[in-house]
Design an enzyme around this catalytic site. Sequence first.
Site, PDB file in Angstrom:
ATOM      1  N   ARG A 268      66.825  29.569  44.167  1.00 46.49           N
ATOM      2  CA  ARG A 268      65.931  30.430  44.941  1.00 46.49           C
ATOM      3  C   ARG A 268      65.854  29.888  46.361  1.00 46.49           C
ATOM      4  NH1 ARG A 268      60.404  29.132  43.430  1.00 46.49           N
ATOM      5  NH2 ARG A 268      60.310  28.169  45.488  1.00 46.49           N
TER       6      ARG A 268
ATOM      7  N   TYR B  12      56.888  21.318  48.504  1.00 43.50           N
ATOM      8  CA  TYR B  12      57.274  20.668  47.252  1.00 43.50           C
ATOM      9  C   TYR B  12      58.782  20.429  47.108  1.00 43.50           C
ATOM     10  CZ  TYR B  12      57.866  25.625  45.966  1.00 43.50           C
ATOM     11  OH  TYR B  12      58.207  26.960  45.947  1.00 43.50           O
TER      12      TYR B  12
ATOM     13  N   HIS C 114      58.828  31.216  46.275  1.00 38.06           N
ATOM     14  CA  HIS C 114      58.639  31.937  45.017  1.00 38.06           C
ATOM     15  C   HIS C 114      58.196  33.371  45.291  1.00 38.06           C
ATOM     16  CE1 HIS C 114      57.246  32.928  40.997  1.00 38.06           C
ATOM     17  NE2 HIS C 114      56.076  33.236  41.503  1.00 38.06           N
TER      18      HIS C 114
END
Length: 370
Positions: free
Chosen positions: A263, A276, A267
């Site tokens: 990805r 993160y 998200h």
Amino acid sequence: MTGYCPPETHAKERPVELVQLLTPEGERFEHPDHPLETTPEELRGLYRDMLLTRRFDAEAVTLQRQGELGLWASLLGQEAAQIGSGRATCPDDYVFPCYREHGVAWTRGVDPLNLLGMYRGVNHGGWDPDANNFHLYTIVIGPPLLHAVGYAMGMAREGADSAVLAYFGDGASSQGDVAEAFTFATVNAAPVVFFCQNNQWAISTPTSHQTRAPIHRRSAGWGFPGIHVDGNDVLACLAVTRSALERARRGEGPTLIEAHTYRMGPHATSDEPRRYRDDSERQTWEAKDPLLRLRAHLEKHGHTDAAYFEDLAQEAEQLALRVREGVRAMPDPDPAAMFRHVYVDEHAQVSEEQREYEAFQATFVQEGPQ
């Protein structure tokens, strides 16, 4: 057709656990268990699918940033997994997506503009599922697989010569619904293919924190095949999904496909992935870009010229413009709608919350003529 070289004349054997037919450098291989013959026209079509899907997706992100959409879940980086698997389906097959399968929707003939109504908050899905055999998006992860298995079992009982393709992510693989779907599918030999897009991150949780074994190996515990495919290789995704669907139609039961992809964006547009994960990780995956590898292959074998890419770029911009104008023409969502249809009868607490919300809204200065 100038410069076309049949696959068997330039493909090499590449027997690896991760099924791959096209390397990041655009070199074509044959896999002993997943043969695939393609014409230059088909290759150009796959590239067009991925490019237009990526451009539409980028426009949707922009529209959300400008306040036209409430949210958007980008597919950036996952085009090959979606286009390859989606193009493997037959018209009579039925597809159950989650909420990021914009490329699959494209292959099923769903107008991209129809995908945006839900994200704008003006409907609960802007298309007829039965018109394209493409179910409505499901925001809750996991349940679509149960829906898919139930539908597949019904198709089998009716004697239909069709299969069901169900999508989920690595995050959804931790849900109990997925395990239940596997159980029902295998004991009923349901004609269903489970397609997991392992994009390495379930929001901020890496796959390594969810499972100690590769996801595709889980199927062994239920007694049906699991396949690991390069999710950035559109040809491999096409070949693997096509063979799994054919197996399902023959009455041989379910198959689990794990597409190893990434990805590239957040998200969803409410997420900040730099909190993160390192940028170096994204840079590593950029070298595996699904569009770049297919373009390299097309150019290497003389299947395209500069005019082809120029025309395609213009088509992509026209699509983006149509989407932008279409979204802006949609009505603004009614914020008070969230209070309606919660209960059959009037509910005191909901009614009180609605009155408080409407009073709050009334404090804002209305723009326009007084």
